[in-house]
Design an enzyme around this catalytic site. Sequence first.
Site, PDB file in Angstrom:
ATOM      1  N   THR A  17       7.812 -70.514  -5.978  1.00 50.05           N
ATOM      2  CA  THR A  17       9.520 -70.550  -7.071  1.00 50.05           C
ATOM      3  C   THR A  17       9.950 -69.854  -6.034  1.00 50.05           C
ATOM      4  O   THR A  17      11.301 -69.225  -5.783  1.00 50.05           O
ATOM      5  CB  THR A  17       8.784 -70.044  -7.727  1.00 50.05           C
ATOM      6  OG1 THR A  17       7.755 -68.745  -8.095  1.00 50.05           O
ATOM      7  CG2 THR A  17       8.319 -71.317  -8.746  1.00 50.05           C
TER       8      THR A  17
ATOM      9  N   LYS B 119      -7.612 -65.936 -13.525  1.00 51.86           N
ATOM     10  CA  LYS B 119      -7.049 -66.292 -11.688  1.00 51.86           C
ATOM     11  C   LYS B 119      -7.352 -64.796 -11.637  1.00 51.86           C
ATOM     12  O   LYS B 119      -6.718 -63.780 -11.215  1.00 51.86           O
ATOM     13  CB  LYS B 119      -5.523 -66.397 -12.163  1.00 51.86           C
ATOM     14  CG  LYS B 119      -4.967 -66.679 -10.188  1.00 51.86           C
ATOM     15  CD  LYS B 119      -3.381 -67.503 -10.396  1.00 51.86           C
ATOM     16  CE  LYS B 119      -2.735 -66.034 -10.625  1.00 51.86           C
ATOM     17  NZ  LYS B 119      -1.943 -65.652  -9.322  1.00 51.86           N
TER      18      LYS B 119
ATOM     19  N   LYS C 215      -4.300 -69.900  -1.894  1.00 51.25           N
ATOM     20  CA  LYS C 215      -3.707 -70.049  -1.474  1.00 51.25           C
ATOM     21  C   LYS C 215      -4.115 -70.366   0.338  1.00 51.25           C
ATOM     22  O   LYS C 215      -3.168 -70.161   1.035  1.00 51.25           O
ATOM     23  CB  LYS C 215      -2.213 -69.268  -1.819  1.00 51.25           C
ATOM     24  CG  LYS C 215      -1.678 -69.287  -3.346  1.00 51.25           C
ATOM     25  CD  LYS C 215       0.342 -69.935  -3.156  1.00 51.25           C
ATOM     26  CE  LYS C 215       0.308 -69.481  -4.486  1.00 51.25           C
ATOM     27  NZ  LYS C 215      -0.371 -67.871  -4.879  1.00 51.25           N
TER      28      LYS C 215
ATOM     29  N   ARG D  52       1.143 -60.761 -17.141  1.00 46.63           N
ATOM     30  CA  ARG D  52       1.898 -60.127 -17.930  1.00 46.63           C
ATOM     31  C   ARG D  52       2.363 -59.724 -19.013  1.00 46.63           C
ATOM     32  O   ARG D  52       1.703 -58.973 -19.893  1.00 46.63           O
ATOM     33  CB  ARG D  52       3.037 -59.665 -16.570  1.00 46.63           C
ATOM     34  CG  ARG D  52       3.082 -58.771 -15.413  1.00 46.63           C
ATOM     35  CD  ARG D  52       4.103 -58.774 -14.696  1.00 46.63           C
ATOM     36  NE  ARG D  52       5.045 -59.930 -14.322  1.00 46.63           N
ATOM     37  CZ  ARG D  52       5.362 -60.700 -13.557  1.00 46.63           C
ATOM     38  NH1 ARG D  52       5.912 -59.628 -13.262  1.00 46.63           N
ATOM     39  NH2 ARG D  52       6.013 -61.499 -13.117  1.00 46.63           N
TER      40      ARG D  52
ATOM     41  N   ASP E 130      -3.494 -73.471   6.887  1.00 46.07           N
ATOM     42  CA  ASP E 130      -4.814 -73.478   7.513  1.00 46.07           C
ATOM     43  C   ASP E 130      -5.461 -74.711   8.814  1.00 46.07           C
ATOM     44  O   ASP E 130      -4.323 -75.600   7.714  1.00 46.07           O
ATOM     45  CB  ASP E 130      -6.018 -72.881   7.809  1.00 46.07           C
ATOM     46  CG  ASP E 130      -6.007 -71.519   9.713  1.00 46.07           C
ATOM     47  OD1 ASP E 130      -5.762 -71.764  10.500  1.00 46.07           O
ATOM     48  OD2 ASP E 130      -5.579 -70.226   9.048  1.00 46.07           O
TER      49      ASP E 130
ATOM     50  N   ASP F 118      -7.169 -67.784  -6.627  1.00 49.16           N
ATOM     51  CA  ASP F 118      -6.025 -68.361  -5.856  1.00 49.16           C
ATOM     52  C   ASP F 118      -5.930 -67.640  -4.315  1.00 49.16           C
ATOM     53  O   ASP F 118      -4.535 -66.830  -4.472  1.00 49.16           O
ATOM     54  CB  ASP F 118      -4.070 -68.079  -7.207  1.00 49.16           C
ATOM     55  CG  ASP F 118      -3.163 -67.578  -6.835  1.00 49.16           C
ATOM     56  OD1 ASP F 118      -2.908 -69.258  -5.892  1.00 49.16           O
ATOM     57  OD2 ASP F 118      -2.375 -67.422  -7.329  1.00 49.16           O
TER      58      ASP F 118
HETATM   59  O1  C5P Z   1       3.059 -61.985 -15.001  1.00 51.99           O
HETATM   60  P1  C5P Z   1       3.246 -63.501 -14.920  1.00 51.99           P
HETATM   61  O2  C5P Z   1       2.860 -64.050 -16.257  1.00 51.99           O
HETATM   62  O3  C5P Z   1       4.578 -63.750 -14.294  1.00 51.99           O
HETATM   63  O4  C5P Z   1       2.445 -64.178 -13.363  1.00 51.99           O
HETATM   64  C1  C5P Z   1       2.315 -65.393 -13.053  1.00 51.99           C
HETATM   65  C2  C5P Z   1       1.072 -65.621 -12.112  1.00 51.99           C
HETATM   66  O5  C5P Z   1       1.552 -66.680 -11.502  1.00 51.99           O
HETATM   67  C3  C5P Z   1       1.287 -64.248 -11.201  1.00 51.99           C
HETATM   68  O6  C5P Z   1       0.157 -64.371 -10.278  1.00 51.99           O
HETATM   69  C4  C5P Z   1       2.039 -65.344 -10.261  1.00 51.99           C
HETATM   70  O7  C5P Z   1       1.585 -65.035  -8.516  1.00 51.99           O
HETATM   71  C5  C5P Z   1       1.948 -66.345  -9.643  1.00 51.99           C
HETATM   72  N1  C5P Z   1       2.430 -66.817  -9.643  1.00 51.99           N
HETATM   73  C6  C5P Z   1       4.058 -68.039 -10.135  1.00 51.99           C
HETATM   74  N2  C5P Z   1       4.770 -68.297  -9.984  1.00 51.99           N
HETATM   75  C7  C5P Z   1       4.515 -69.821  -8.937  1.00 51.99           C
HETATM   76  C8  C5P Z   1       3.108 -69.440  -8.177  1.00 51.99           C
HETATM   77  C9  C5P Z   1       2.082 -68.746  -8.813  1.00 51.99           C
HETATM   78  O8  C5P Z   1       4.411 -67.242 -10.959  1.00 51.99           O
HETATM   79  N3  C5P Z   1       4.847 -70.163  -8.411  1.00 51.99           N
END
Ligand code: C5P
Length: 241
Positions: free
Chosen positions: A124, A33, A62, A216, A65, A60
């Site tokens: 979120t 991603k 998002k 992460r 517009d 991603d």
């Molecule tokens: O590091 P982690 O596993 O928390 O990363 C989750 C990924 O998903 C990040 O790129 C974050 O921006 C994205 N994301 C999220 N929650 C959302 C939408 C996207 O954690 N509601």
Amino acid sequence: MNPEDKIIIALDGMDGEQAISFASRIKGLRWVKVGLELFVLEGPDVLIKLRELGLRIFLDLKFHDIPATMAGSCRRAAAIGAELITVHACAGLKALQDSQWAACEGAAQAGLKSPTLLAVTVLTSWDSKKLAREIGIEQSIQSRVEELALLASQARIGGCICSPWEAKALRQRHPLPFDLVTPGIRPKGTDLNDQARVMTPSEAIQSGASRLVIGRPVTCAEDPVHVFDMCCSDIASHGQV
Ligand code: C5P
């Protein structure tokens, strides 16, 4: 579908060189991603280089517009090889329909297969009180998510992004091939970081997710290859539906 095809690794907090070097270390990796940060820094070049490694791209950005601008952006994104592209559902029915059509056309003109557009429903970072107080939306997060997912499906785009905790209810209303892509994934024993409501990879798949976004837990691990393999094994042994 193999477990590897269900996992998308979020290349957050990296520059182009770091992203390429990280992605090439993970044997079996199929999907990455690329988010706003990496794309703003490196532009389409990074996508081209990742695709040269044989990786599939979830772009991603998002998009949100007016319909013409969203459609034009989706057309360009598809033409550079993005196979999953995020758009905000609250851009409305016409913007979603035009974006899906333009993305398919952009891919076809570049000799690529049609991409899947994924709708972002409610980020979120919002909660119900904040929605009411700051932008006057008097609706529970749950019903807002359901309403926007329905709009995405009426516009015939490919699916939506949701929390694994929303996946079960959405899957009941939207059977496959509607894609439910869920972040908030934490393999057993890994740090939650700032994610509050998480599931393991196999739990999310059992709840109806079709693909998982994992950042992460893999990118910050001491041994990313091991954690990636752990996620694949978890899906293979407990996540089949
Ligand atoms: O590091 P982690 O596993 O928390 O990363 C989750 C990924 O998903 C990040 O790129 C974050 O921006 C994205 N994301 C999220 N929650 C959302 C939408 C996207 O954690 N509601």
